[in-house]
Design a protein around this motif. Structure first.
Motif, PDB file in Angstrom:
ATOM      1  N   ALA A  95       1.252  -1.196  -0.174  1.00  0.00           N
ATOM      2  CA  ALA A  95       0.076   0.229  -0.207  1.00  0.00           C
ATOM      3  C   ALA A  95       0.657   1.042  -0.019  1.00  0.00           C
ATOM      4  N   ASP A  96       2.048   1.165   0.513  1.00  0.00           N
ATOM      5  CA  ASP A  96       2.855   3.051   0.766  1.00  0.00           C
ATOM      6  C   ASP A  96       3.435   2.539  -0.843  1.00  0.00           C
ATOM      7  N   PHE A  97       4.207   0.882  -1.313  1.00  0.00           N
ATOM      8  CA  PHE A  97       4.206   1.968  -2.539  1.00  0.00           C
ATOM      9  C   PHE A  97       3.862   1.979  -3.414  1.00  0.00           C
ATOM     10  N   ILE A  98       2.566   2.012  -3.341  1.00  0.00           N
ATOM     11  CA  ILE A  98       0.825   2.911  -4.389  1.00  0.00           C
ATOM     12  C   ILE A  98       1.203   4.404  -4.229  1.00  0.00           C
ATOM     13  N   LEU A  99       1.156   4.360  -2.641  1.00  0.00           N
ATOM     14  CA  LEU A  99       1.221   6.021  -2.261  1.00  0.00           C
ATOM     15  C   LEU A  99       2.473   6.485  -2.336  1.00  0.00           C
ATOM     16  N   ARG A 100       3.488   5.838  -2.954  1.00  0.00           N
ATOM     17  CA  ARG A 100       5.016   6.760  -2.676  1.00  0.00           C
ATOM     18  C   ARG A 100       4.418   7.366  -1.270  1.00  0.00           C
ATOM     19  N   GLN A 101       4.058   6.833  -0.930  1.00  0.00           N
ATOM     20  CA  GLN A 101       4.311   7.256   0.676  1.00  0.00           C
ATOM     21  C   GLN A 101       6.176   6.810   1.767  1.00  0.00           C
ATOM     22  N   LEU A 102       6.213   5.703   1.345  1.00  0.00           N
ATOM     23  CA  LEU A 102       7.372   4.232   1.616  1.00  0.00           C
ATOM     24  C   LEU A 102       7.815   3.013   0.591  1.00  0.00           C
ATOM     25  N   MET A 103       9.359   2.865  -0.168  1.00  0.00           N
ATOM     26  CA  MET A 103       9.024   1.819  -1.178  1.00  0.00           C
ATOM     27  C   MET A 103      10.180   0.828  -0.667  1.00  0.00           C
ATOM     28  N   GLU A 104       9.074  -0.488  -0.104  1.00  0.00           N
ATOM     29  CA  GLU A 104      10.074  -0.835   0.232  1.00  0.00           C
ATOM     30  C   GLU A 104       9.865  -2.098  -0.588  1.00  0.00           C
ATOM     31  N   VAL A 105      11.337  -2.155  -1.059  1.00  0.00           N
ATOM     32  CA  VAL A 105      11.480  -3.878  -2.017  1.00  0.00           C
ATOM     33  C   VAL A 105      12.098  -4.890  -1.593  1.00  0.00           C
ATOM     34  N   GLY A 106      12.250  -6.084  -2.251  1.00  0.00           N
ATOM     35  CA  GLY A 106      12.524  -7.500  -2.006  1.00  0.00           C
ATOM     36  C   GLY A 106      13.712  -7.278  -2.517  1.00  0.00           C
ATOM     37  N   ILE A 107      15.021  -8.141  -1.950  1.00  0.00           N
ATOM     38  CA  ILE A 107      16.327  -8.385  -3.132  1.00  0.00           C
ATOM     39  C   ILE A 107      15.981  -9.696  -2.775  1.00  0.00           C
ATOM     40  N   TRP A 108      16.259 -10.496  -4.447  1.00  0.00           N
ATOM     41  CA  TRP A 108      16.568 -11.013  -4.576  1.00  0.00           C
ATOM     42  C   TRP A 108      17.623 -11.800  -5.367  1.00  0.00           C
ATOM     43  N   ASP A 109      17.740 -13.239  -5.177  1.00  0.00           N
ATOM     44  CA  ASP A 109      18.774 -13.652  -5.768  1.00  0.00           C
ATOM     45  C   ASP A 109      18.347 -14.491  -6.796  1.00  0.00           C
ATOM     46  N   GLN A 110      19.466 -13.908  -7.902  1.00  0.00           N
ATOM     47  CA  GLN A 110      18.740 -13.910  -9.892  1.00  0.00           C
ATOM     48  C   GLN A 110      18.351 -15.514 -10.572  1.00  0.00           C
ATOM     49  N   ALA A 111      19.765 -15.975  -9.167  1.00  0.00           N
ATOM     50  CA  ALA A 111      20.186 -17.211  -9.812  1.00  0.00           C
ATOM     51  C   ALA A 111      18.938 -18.198  -9.609  1.00  0.00           C
ATOM     52  N   THR A 112      18.715 -18.299  -8.037  1.00  0.00           N
ATOM     53  CA  THR A 112      17.386 -19.325  -6.910  1.00  0.00           C
ATOM     54  C   THR A 112      16.632 -18.902  -7.159  1.00  0.00           C
ATOM     55  N   SER A 113      16.025 -17.303  -7.202  1.00  0.00           N
ATOM     56  CA  SER A 113      15.168 -16.728  -6.788  1.00  0.00           C
ATOM     57  C   SER A 113      14.687 -16.678  -5.131  1.00  0.00           C
ATOM     58  N   SER A 114      15.915 -16.838  -4.432  1.00  0.00           N
ATOM     59  CA  SER A 114      16.179 -17.042  -3.595  1.00  0.00           C
ATOM     60  C   SER A 114      15.372 -15.569  -2.340  1.00  0.00           C
ATOM     61  N   PHE A 115      14.526 -15.324  -1.544  1.00  0.00           N
ATOM     62  CA  PHE A 115      15.303 -14.452  -0.691  1.00  0.00           C
ATOM     63  C   PHE A 115      16.236 -14.041   0.058  1.00  0.00           C
ATOM     64  N   LEU A 116      16.555 -12.156  -0.078  1.00  0.00           N
ATOM     65  CA  LEU A 116      17.947 -11.591   0.619  1.00  0.00           C
ATOM     66  C   LEU A 116      17.914 -11.189   1.378  1.00  0.00           C
ATOM     67  N   GLY A 117      16.997 -10.141   1.298  1.00  0.00           N
ATOM     68  CA  GLY A 117      17.157  -9.204   2.266  1.00  0.00           C
ATOM     69  C   GLY A 117      15.523  -8.423   1.705  1.00  0.00           C
ATOM     70  N   SER A 118      15.875  -6.734   2.110  1.00  0.00           N
ATOM     71  CA  SER A 118      14.809  -5.970   2.079  1.00  0.00           C
ATOM     72  C   SER A 118      15.733  -4.158   1.918  1.00  0.00           C
ATOM     73  N   ILE A 119      15.123  -3.637   1.161  1.00  0.00           N
ATOM     74  CA  ILE A 119      15.703  -2.215   0.933  1.00  0.00           C
ATOM     75  C   ILE A 119      14.329  -1.846   1.042  1.00  0.00           C
ATOM     76  N   ILE A 120      14.299  -0.473   2.034  1.00  0.00           N
ATOM     77  CA  ILE A 120      13.152   0.520   2.250  1.00  0.00           C
ATOM     78  C   ILE A 120      14.080   2.092   2.048  1.00  0.00           C
ATOM     79  N   VAL A 121      12.766   2.454   0.902  1.00  0.00           N
ATOM     80  CA  VAL A 121      13.156   3.999   0.371  1.00  0.00           C
ATOM     81  C   VAL A 121      12.121   4.939   0.866  1.00  0.00           C
ATOM     82  N   ARG A 122      12.663   6.409   2.146  1.00  0.00           N
ATOM     83  CA  ARG A 122      11.320   7.096   2.409  1.00  0.00           C
ATOM     84  C   ARG A 122      11.310   8.178   2.149  1.00  0.00           C
TER      85      ARG A 122
END
Length: 196
Positions: free
Chosen positions: A70-97
């Motif tokens: 919801a925050d991403f759509i509203l541009r209030q806070l943009m939190e995105v996941g970091i994914w390994d391109q080779a394995t598709s495993s979840f690595l972590g997160s970055i938040i842009v405020r």
């Protein structure tokens, strides 16, 4: 580049691709992978922030990711996941405020799951995101607030060209109740021209 349009109308991205990582906004299907990473890394993450203690079950992760979407759509806070391109495993997160869309200026925070540390994933992910924030959103300032004791995060910021602007002592309480000093790191477009 960002303009005088309302932030909600500024196009963002569906995915950003690096050599080894993909950054993308969260979907409902990501909750299990997100929760697994929190479980793996809870003790380490909880030293720096209180949110991992509020993510005790899959339902908590689902709710958290729903807020992120919801925050991403509203541009209030943009939190995105970091994914390994080779394995598709979840690595972590970055938040842009967004701090000020008129400047524009932003604050960035990030975390990496314990098993992904030390492989350069975060540096690559942050470079990708900085390219977007500076190049597409026209950021004139990107800042980070980092606990003075968090040497690993400070080193990542320095490698990316962030400049230490100061340290505010006893700024806030840490999760253990002690007072912590927060280092303010910032990057402006001129800092990137040095190439990192």
């Amino acid at each position: 580049m960002a303009s005088s349009r309302h932030p909600i109308l500024i196009p963002l991205f569906d995915q950003l691709h690096g050599a080894r990582v993909i950054l993308r906004p969260y979907t409902e299907q990501d909750a299990e992978a997100f929760f697994e990473a929190v479980q793996e890394s809870r003790d380490r993450l909880s030293v720096w922030d209180s949110w991992p203690q509020r993510c005790q079950g899959l339902a908590d992760a689902q709710r958290l990711l729903a807020y992120y979407r919801a925050d991403f759509i509203l541009r209030q806070l943009m939190e995105v996941g970091i994914w390994d391109q080779a394995t598709s495993s979840f690595l972590g997160s970055i938040i842009v405020r967004p701090k000020d869309w008129d400047v524009p200026s932003f604050e960035i925070g990030y975390w990496l799951r314990t098993s992904a540390e030390g492989h350069g994933y975060m540096g690559e992910a942050l470079r990708l995101l900085l390219d977007f924030v500076v190049g597409h959103l026209g950021a004139n300032r990107v800042m980070m607030r980092i606990d003075e004791r968090n040497q690993r995060s400070l080193a990542v910021a320095q490698r990316l060209g962030f400049v230490r602007e100061g340290c505010l002592r006893n700024l806030e309480k840490a999760t253990d109740g002690s007072l912590r000093n927060m280092v303010f790191m910032a990057l402006i477009p001129a800092d990137r021209s040095g190439g990192t």
